[in-house]
Design a protein around this motif. Sequence first.
Motif, PDB file in Angstrom:
ATOM      1  N   LYS A  41      -9.479  -1.290  -5.893  1.00 48.18           N
ATOM      2  CA  LYS A  41      -8.414  -0.924  -6.825  1.00 48.18           C
ATOM      3  C   LYS A  41      -7.087  -1.559  -6.427  1.00 48.18           C
ATOM      4  O   LYS A  41      -6.280  -1.923  -7.284  1.00 48.18           O
ATOM      5  CB  LYS A  41      -8.270   0.594  -6.894  1.00 48.18           C
ATOM      6  N   PHE A  42      -6.850  -1.673  -5.128  1.00 46.60           N
ATOM      7  CA  PHE A  42      -5.596  -2.249  -4.661  1.00 46.60           C
ATOM      8  C   PHE A  42      -5.509  -3.732  -5.021  1.00 46.60           C
ATOM      9  O   PHE A  42      -4.470  -4.215  -5.484  1.00 46.60           O
ATOM     10  CB  PHE A  42      -5.466  -2.038  -3.153  1.00 46.60           C
ATOM     11  N   SER A  65      -4.909  -4.087  -8.768  1.00 49.49           N
ATOM     12  CA  SER A  65      -3.570  -3.690  -9.217  1.00 49.49           C
ATOM     13  C   SER A  65      -2.596  -4.861  -9.202  1.00 49.49           C
ATOM     14  O   SER A  65      -1.646  -4.908  -9.989  1.00 49.49           O
ATOM     15  CB  SER A  65      -3.029  -2.559  -8.332  1.00 49.49           C
ATOM     16  N   THR A  78       3.468   1.702  -1.997  1.00 50.93           N
ATOM     17  CA  THR A  78       3.704   1.979  -3.418  1.00 50.93           C
ATOM     18  C   THR A  78       2.510   2.681  -4.041  1.00 50.93           C
ATOM     19  O   THR A  78       2.658   3.673  -4.772  1.00 50.93           O
ATOM     20  CB  THR A  78       3.990   0.670  -4.174  1.00 50.93           C
ATOM     21  N   VAL A  79       1.317   2.183  -3.752  1.00 48.27           N
ATOM     22  CA  VAL A  79       0.098   2.785  -4.286  1.00 48.27           C
ATOM     23  C   VAL A  79      -0.069   4.209  -3.762  1.00 48.27           C
ATOM     24  O   VAL A  79      -0.485   5.110  -4.494  1.00 48.27           O
ATOM     25  CB  VAL A  79      -1.129   1.922  -3.919  1.00 48.27           C
ATOM     26  N   GLN A  86       2.219   6.596  -5.633  1.00 47.89           N
ATOM     27  CA  GLN A  86       1.672   6.878  -6.961  1.00 47.89           C
ATOM     28  C   GLN A  86       0.542   7.903  -6.874  1.00 47.89           C
ATOM     29  O   GLN A  86       0.452   8.816  -7.704  1.00 47.89           O
ATOM     30  CB  GLN A  86       1.161   5.585  -7.595  1.00 47.89           C
ATOM     31  N   TYR A  87      -0.298   7.768  -5.866  1.00 48.26           N
ATOM     32  CA  TYR A  87      -1.415   8.704  -5.679  1.00 48.26           C
ATOM     33  C   TYR A  87      -0.888  10.115  -5.410  1.00 48.26           C
ATOM     34  O   TYR A  87      -1.381  11.095  -5.979  1.00 48.26           O
ATOM     35  CB  TYR A  87      -2.288   8.233  -4.522  1.00 48.26           C
ATOM     36  N   SER A 107       0.826  -1.206   0.000  1.00 50.21           N
ATOM     37  CA  SER A 107       0.000   0.000   0.000  1.00 50.21           C
ATOM     38  C   SER A 107       0.861   1.258   0.000  1.00 50.21           C
ATOM     39  O   SER A 107       0.397   2.335  -0.375  1.00 50.21           O
ATOM     40  CB  SER A 107      -0.949  -0.017   1.199  1.00 50.21           C
ATOM     41  N   MET A 158      -5.879   3.849   0.591  1.00 45.96           N
ATOM     42  CA  MET A 158      -5.087   3.331  -0.529  1.00 45.96           C
ATOM     43  C   MET A 158      -5.029   1.798  -0.577  1.00 45.96           C
ATOM     44  O   MET A 158      -5.096   1.205  -1.638  1.00 45.96           O
ATOM     45  CB  MET A 158      -3.649   3.867  -0.434  1.00 45.96           C
TER      46      MET A 158
END
Length: 260
Positions: free
Chosen positions: A187-188, A191, A80-81, A84-85, A78, A181
């Motif tokens: 979405k996680f 991904s 990494t996500v 990116q956000y 989470s 996230m």
Amino acid sequence: MAKRLHCEAIKAVLVDLSGTLHIENKVTHGAVEALERLKGTDINVRFLTNTTKESKSYLYERLTKCGFTVEKNDIFTSLTVSRQYIENHHLNPLLLLEEAALEDFEGLQRSGEMNAVVVGLAPSKFDYETMNSAFKILMNGAELIAIHKGRYYSRGDGLALGPGPFVSALEFATGKTASVMGKPEKKFFLSALEGLNCEPHETIMIGDDVRDDVEGALLAGFKAILVRTGKYRPGDENRSSVPPTAVCDNFSAAVDYILN
């Protein structure tokens, strides 16, 4: 407690880390050998974790020291996500994270006033003055970002508070709703399937958290196995709005269930 599982339809397995494969530096029963059995098939294996106290490099080193053979690129975090956000929305955040997790945010371009507060599992930052600083930034219009909202997790001395209660405190004080996230966000989960040519219904999640691992995966269209290790407590299988595909004693038993 299990539904009939057609193994030929399973193309990918997503595996939680803390509480499922290991608790701190202690491996759950038979997990190293079970992972090798699973990787010896045609099934894709990836690791999906909400762990926010440590960077991906720390996680990789911990797993290898525990005896697991893994590829670093197969670990989806989470953190990494969240990065990116932040980059996609051009944010300059206050990062409530432990030092070991900040590695995943190195090189982040930050300028101007802080316009976001990012909260992970950061026990050393959850004191009054730091939380009050976050409160003030939020009250000035900043966005609240929760890397995840886990209520608690399992460590060597038992259960411990996760970041969720602290995120909720900031939500309560400011009237804001955090953008989440990690798990259990759909979405996680999705991904982790990128590049696998695999659909959610062909994927099974294995985890110890009935809400974040199991319910989140099921609501995203995945199958899900709840293991009785880590943060699991008796009766958890009945605390989900959707029943687990199966409940197994540990990760090794979950692999047996999938393969047999």
